[in-house]
Design a protein around this motif. Sequence first.
Motif, short mmCIF file in Angstrom:
data_model
loop_
_atom_site.label_atom_id
_atom_site.label_comp_id
_atom_site.label_asym_id
_atom_site.label_seq_id
_atom_site.Cartn_x
_atom_site.Cartn_y
_atom_site.Cartn_z
N SER A 237 3.17 2.57 -18.55
CA SER A 237 3.01 1.90 -19.68
C SER A 237 3.45 0.65 -19.64
N SER A 238 3.13 0.96 -18.04
CA SER A 238 4.13 -0.48 -17.26
C SER A 238 2.79 -0.86 -16.51
N VAL A 239 1.39 0.31 -16.18
CA VAL A 239 0.70 -0.61 -15.49
C VAL A 239 -0.82 0.23 -16.10
N GLN A 240 -1.66 -0.89 -15.00
CA GLN A 240 -3.08 -0.64 -15.58
C GLN A 240 -3.89 -0.62 -14.56
N LEU A 241 -4.31 1.49 -13.92
CA LEU A 241 -5.46 1.63 -12.78
C LEU A 241 -6.96 0.84 -13.26
N GLU A 242 -6.52 1.06 -11.47
CA GLU A 242 -8.43 0.71 -11.37
C GLU A 242 -8.95 1.31 -10.48
N ILE A 243 -9.61 1.97 -10.77
CA ILE A 243 -10.47 3.73 -9.98
C ILE A 243 -11.23 3.21 -8.20
N PHE A 244 -11.14 3.49 -8.14
CA PHE A 244 -11.96 3.61 -6.89
C PHE A 244 -12.57 5.12 -6.23
N LEU B 269 0.63 -0.80 -0.45
CA LEU B 269 -0.05 -0.05 0.18
C LEU B 269 0.96 1.32 -0.07
N GLN B 270 0.23 2.07 -0.68
CA GLN B 270 1.59 3.43 -0.88
C GLN B 270 0.78 4.36 -1.14
N LEU B 271 1.16 5.73 0.02
CA LEU B 271 0.02 6.78 -0.09
C LEU B 271 0.24 7.93 -1.12
N TYR B 272 0.04 8.88 -1.59
CA TYR B 272 0.20 9.74 -2.68
C TYR B 272 -0.32 11.01 -2.32
N GLN B 273 -0.04 12.02 -2.66
CA GLN B 273 -0.48 13.44 -2.21
C GLN B 273 -1.34 13.69 -3.21
N LEU C 169 -3.44 5.13 -2.34
CA LEU C 169 -4.50 5.66 -1.24
C LEU C 169 -4.11 7.47 -1.27
N PRO C 170 -4.92 8.03 -1.26
CA PRO C 170 -4.35 9.22 -1.07
C PRO C 170 -4.56 9.75 0.29
N LEU D 24 1.08 -3.92 -14.49
CA LEU D 24 0.99 -5.25 -12.60
C LEU D 24 -0.61 -3.90 -12.29
N ARG D 25 -1.05 -4.24 -11.72
CA ARG D 25 -3.05 -3.61 -11.46
C ARG D 25 -2.91 -3.01 -10.19
N ILE D 26 -2.80 -1.12 -10.75
CA ILE D 26 -2.34 -0.44 -9.49
C ILE D 26 -4.39 -0.33 -9.30
N GLY D 27 -5.12 -0.83 -7.47
CA GLY D 27 -5.88 -0.62 -7.18
C GLY D 27 -5.49 1.67 -6.94
N LEU D 28 -6.03 2.48 -7.02
CA LEU D 28 -6.13 4.12 -7.29
C LEU D 28 -7.88 4.42 -6.48
N GLY D 29 -7.88 4.74 -5.19
CA GLY D 29 -8.90 4.96 -4.33
C GLY D 29 -8.40 6.71 -4.80
#
Length: 369
Positions: free
Chosen positions: A299-306, A248-252, A336-337, A276-281
Amino acid sequence: MITEAVRRLKNGDVVAFPTETVYGLGADATNNLAIQKIYAVKDRPSHHPLIVHLAAPMMLLANAKTTTDVLADAWLQIISPWVRDLPPAAMQLILAFWPGPLTLVLKKDKHVLDTITGGQSTVAIRSPSHPLAQELLAAFGEALVAPSANRFGKVSPTRAADVYAEFGNESEILVLDGGDCEFGIESTIVDLTASEGIRLLRPGMITPSSIYAKTGLHIDTFKSSEQETVSPRVSGSFKAHYAPNTPLQLYQTDKLNTSLNELDAQIAVQNHLRKLRIGLGVWESTANLPTVPSHIALSSVQLEIFTLPSDHLSFANSLYRTLRDLDLQNYDIILLPEPPAGEVWDGARDRLQRAAFGSGPSSANQASN
Ligand code: TXA
Ligand code: MG
């Protein structure tokens, strides 16, 4: 169910029950062997002290009209077997917030078992407000020690199904089902044993400002880095805690695009055979919605946004449930934010940062460092 729960508790077994914060794993606070079972079931290091949960005065639960003095006297009788030297501030806090998600650390009575306090001279106590917790405490007639009903270092449970998921192998554990927990993160803990003032040991939904507003008492807050050295025995003070198995990583929020580009670049050099599948909140409020990065070439990740609730109460309420559910999605990374600045977010931010720090398959090892 309550009758069976009481029978098991009297028998020295552990029983999981709901509180307004998270589900707890309860045991008879006067029975050493029962308390030791909690440590064994949780894989919890034995020097990590437990919170004593107390029944509230009957008159309060019955909503009977009473005076503050009578109520204070009733609380005093309930508390006095557990603590010595009740400072006036403690009674102010009790009258203002109990039953509810506030834990007080006080000097312990000599009869309090070392298995509860980890051999310290202080004891943590609280009276939970969940009706089923109160019903159980009243029917049992004795205090219960109850840590969150999860394995040490892992995500706390906020619904009965989470407790079953956590202790699948020990399915003989009885779980009282009280629905989803109201607050969703653990109680605020304040320490009243230092002469210099009252200190915040664990942020929660009862904030220093709300304590000041209701009681006029000042609460000293200090940064978690200091907390780790000052109070190593608050297990929640481990940097890694509440952790999912998926990294799990956090972003600003205002730097989402930069974070995504960096992550994409990092992953690109790792040469995976697939994206790679990224679950993006992202925050659900449009005001906070980041410019969803459709224009970014990843190019290397695929986002799944929720989306995530943008008000602090709903966010905390669903935080652990979300982490648990996300863990089942087999994402390669969860992004996650970071919660916004501000005291009302402190509890959730604290849990999320520790969850991120301890996340990944090896989190159990990190958590027990
Ligand atoms: O909301 C809650 O407080 C939940 C529900 C189940 O009531 N319980 C909970 O328990 O969070 P647990 O064991 O997961 O966390 C208890 C925290 C730990 O961080 C522990 O170190 C701290 O309370 N604690 C207990 N006794 C203490 C003491 N004497 N001095 C300082 N910290 C103490
Ligand atoms: Mg816990």
